[in-house]
Design a protein around this motif. Structure first.
Motif, mmCIF file in Angstrom:
data_model
loop_
_atom_site.group_PDB
_atom_site.id
_atom_site.type_symbol
_atom_site.label_atom_id
_atom_site.label_comp_id
_atom_site.label_asym_id
_atom_site.label_seq_id
_atom_site.Cartn_x
_atom_site.Cartn_y
_atom_site.Cartn_z
ATOM 1 N N SER A 186 -3.914 -4.651 -10.662
ATOM 2 C CA SER A 186 -2.617 -5.172 -11.096
ATOM 3 C C SER A 186 -1.511 -4.926 -10.074
ATOM 4 O O SER A 186 -0.360 -5.329 -10.276
ATOM 5 C CB SER A 186 -2.212 -4.534 -12.433
ATOM 6 O OG SER A 186 -3.189 -4.779 -13.421
ATOM 7 N N GLY A 187 -1.869 -4.208 -9.003
ATOM 8 C CA GLY A 187 -0.876 -3.901 -7.989
ATOM 9 C C GLY A 187 -0.115 -2.627 -8.259
ATOM 10 O O GLY A 187 0.822 -2.292 -7.522
ATOM 11 N N ASP A 188 -0.489 -1.903 -9.316
ATOM 12 C CA ASP A 188 0.149 -0.629 -9.633
ATOM 13 C C ASP A 188 -0.668 0.517 -9.038
ATOM 14 O O ASP A 188 -1.885 0.403 -8.856
ATOM 15 C CB ASP A 188 0.246 -0.440 -11.149
ATOM 16 C CG ASP A 188 1.080 -1.518 -11.816
ATOM 17 O OD1 ASP A 188 2.118 -1.891 -11.244
ATOM 18 O OD2 ASP A 188 0.670 -1.988 -12.906
ATOM 19 N N LEU A 233 -10.864 2.411 -5.616
ATOM 20 C CA LEU A 233 -11.226 2.105 -7.009
ATOM 21 C C LEU A 233 -12.459 1.216 -7.073
ATOM 22 O O LEU A 233 -13.296 1.369 -7.981
ATOM 23 C CB LEU A 233 -10.050 1.443 -7.723
ATOM 24 C CG LEU A 233 -8.846 2.346 -8.001
ATOM 25 C CD1 LEU A 233 -7.708 1.539 -8.624
ATOM 26 C CD2 LEU A 233 -9.229 3.501 -8.925
ATOM 27 N N ASP A 234 -12.595 0.300 -6.126
ATOM 28 C CA ASP A 234 -13.815 -0.526 -6.064
ATOM 29 C C ASP A 234 -15.027 0.359 -5.795
ATOM 30 O O ASP A 234 -16.088 0.195 -6.430
ATOM 31 C CB ASP A 234 -13.695 -1.576 -4.955
ATOM 32 C CG ASP A 234 -12.628 -2.613 -5.239
ATOM 33 O OD1 ASP A 234 -12.383 -2.920 -6.420
ATOM 34 O OD2 ASP A 234 -12.033 -3.119 -4.266
#
Length: 582
Positions: A320-322, A441-442
């Protein structure tokens, strides 16, 4: 007259009492609760040292409680080590109130025994103290720090000649030596000027830093040519008003990470930690300033170290870009996987990964996938350091160690958790995955898909003062003597009581077996469905902590299982407290 009043009167009538402490006693002389709490016991010296609120009294951190601890340490060293006076003790300190003063006080007590003290000339992170013990070959090390505790705290940690925190056996003997000091107010000291004249006090500048940085560069998994290449990974770093700025920045610079923004509002050492509610990278509010700066610079990774530079928190952008703050377990799993994936297969044949009993089981699953053995230790990095020392004799190879509370060690040139090592390796790891078109995160998601959706949590209950200490003891006694057989509807398979060193296998007719670890006041319940719960009083804060771990088929499944465990344990603890108060 009660015993604490006698101790208070001894302090109050001492003619040479430090003026600031004398003034404080005057202010609280009519406040019985405060006075009792300050004098009802001596500040506890635990398995690694002591930590407490600054102030007057035997149950406070002040020059007299520090002197008493060092007096005991000096006597212990002279009785149990060789060439103590020549090898000496190295002392470092952080950015807290009274840290430098306590460091000098410690040196002056050593000087009274003719023991050389090497003291850093400015604040330094804890892992550098651990390294300095080994580099200088001193007989011990002292670190003045209260880690990430609130501003009103300070502390005193002792390191053995291996550079690790003192072992439980060493701590027991040091405590006995401390207790033989009858009067903390009259411990002999040598004046600083006399120590310098007699060359018993040596000030350390940057020679240890430079030697440490050489070792730090060697932990890189990049080829030498790649190390020399400029790296455009945008990084934001905050030392949270603490000690790690210099070494982290130089460590990144020597690997040519050239796009590093430091959070200017938090780079200056500040004993009040005025821009954060708590200087603890485990708590997401500590990243507030770093997130704002990261959004401006579109940073790929945010780093936050705690005040004494031994814990690291990391945040990265999500879909989400956060910015999402990784848990200590998540970052540890990523660092472990990156480390093992880039290790020589020959090294892995004798490799050992170390974690604590309350650290994620994802670490074990990752290590297993590389055929690396996992060894569990008690909670506290001192036990990981002690195990590494044993490897020096057994020929086993340390490859990684971590705990859920944001502590990591990649290379054993230091023998305590090291946020400087972890910060540099985290950036290298993020750079590697970015070249593969992935975020951290990936990479974490890939680990979950491969090994299962492990999720952990921790809740704590703060109970201050003598009454709080009694409540914590009551909770542990009740749990120990009436052990749980089911939590949140999930059956308990094993009960592990670390205080008596015994495991009970409920699914094998309550069969008993020994736990081959030192004794500690801790209870762990291993449940069905790859879940577990562990209850443990903090050794450094007035808290009782409850740890949880689950493994689910999906992220949502894990979150539901974790929430159920927490809800049920909260209720169990609430009922114990309510019953005990009747």
């Amino acid at each position: 007259m009660s015993s604490w009043k006698n101790v208070y009167q001894k302090w109050d009538s001492f003619q040479k009492l430090d003026p600031s402490l004398k003034s404080e006693l005057e202010k609280i002389k009519d406040h019985k609760v405060e006075l009792e709490d300050a004098f009802y016991k001596e500040l506890t010296f635990g398995t690694g040292g002591m930590r407490g609120v600054l102030g007057a009294g035997t149950n406070r951190m002040n020059i007299y409680t520090v002197r008493k601890a060092v007096n005991g340490l000096a006597n212990y060293l002279l009785a149990n080590r060789v060439n103590v006076k020549d090898r000496g003790v190295v002392i470092a300190y952080d950015s807290r109130y009274m840290s430098q003063e306590f460091a000098i006080e410690a040196a002056t007590v050593l000087g009274a025994y003719g023991i050389k003290a090497s003291v850093f000339d400015a604040i330094r992170p804890t892992p550098l103290l651990s390294y300095a013990v080994r580099h200088l070959g001193t007989v011990a090390g002292i670190m003045i720090t209260a880690s990430h505790n609130p501003p009103e705290y300070n502390g005193f940690k002792v390191y053995n000649e291996d550079g690790g925190q003192i072992t439980p056996d060493e701590a027991t003997e040091i405590i006995e030596a401390i207790e033989e000091t009858e009067n903390e107010l009259t411990v002999p000291v040598m004046e600083q000027e006399e120590m310098e004249e007699r060359e018993l006090l040596h000030w350390i500048n940057d020679e240890i830093d430079n030697a440490y940085l050489v070792e730090l560069q060697r932990i890189s998994r990049m080829e030498p040519e790649e190390q020399k290449q400029d790296k455009g990974l945008p990084i934001v770093f905050t030392p949270l008003h603490g000690t790690a700025n210099n070494l982290v920045m130089k460590g990144l610079e020597q690997l040519n990470f050239s796009h590093v923004d430091v959070v200017e509002e938090q780079v200056k050492p500040d004993p009040e930690f005025s821009t954060v509610e708590s200087p603890n990278p485990e708590e997401h509010q500590a990243f507030t300033y770093a997130i704002k700066q990261g959004q401006k610079s579109n940073a790929s990774i945010l780093l936050a170290t705690d005040p004494d530079g031994d814990r690291l928190g990391v945040a990265v952008k999500n879909s989400s870009g956060d910015y999402q703050v990784l848990t200590g377990n998540q970052l540890g799993a990523l660092l472990l996987d990156y480390n093992l994936a880039h290790s020589d297969p020959i090294v892995l044949k004798t490799a050992r990964m170390l974690k604590t009993v309350v650290t994620t089981e994802l670490g074990r699953a990752i290590a297993d996938s590389y055929n690396v053995e996992t060894i569990d230790t008690l909670t506290g990095f001192k036990y990981i350091g002690e195990k590494i020392r044993q490897f020096d004799a057994t020929g086993e190879t340390f490859v990684f160690g971590f705990e859920e509370s944001y502590g990591y060690l990649i290379s054993s040139f230091a023998r305590d958790k090291d946020a400087v090592q972890a910060a540099v390796m985290a950036c290298e790891m993020a750079y590697y995955w970015e070249k593969q078109g992935k975020t951290l995160l990936d990479a974490l998601s890939d680990l979950y898909v491969k090994h299962g959706y492990y999720l952990e949590g921790m809740s704590s209950l703060t109970l201050k003062g003598k009454e709080g200490s009694d409540q914590i003891a009551t909770i542990m006694d009740e749990i120990r003597h009436n052990p749980l057989t089911e939590i949140a509807g999930v059956k308990v398979e094993q009960i592990e009581d670390y205080e008596v060193g015994e495991r009970t296998l409920l699914n094998e007719g309550a069969k008993k077996e020994a736990i081959q670890l030192p004794n500690e006041n801790m209870m762990k319940f291993v449940l069905e469905q790859d879940s577990w719960v562990c209850l443990r009083p903090s050794g450094t804060e007035p808290k009782i902590k409850c740890y949880y771990g689950v493994r689910g088929e999906t992220s949502a499944d894990s979150e539901q299982k974790l929430a159920s465990l927490k809800e049920d344990m909260d209720q169990i603890i609430h009922e114990i407290r309510s019953f005990s108060e009747k």
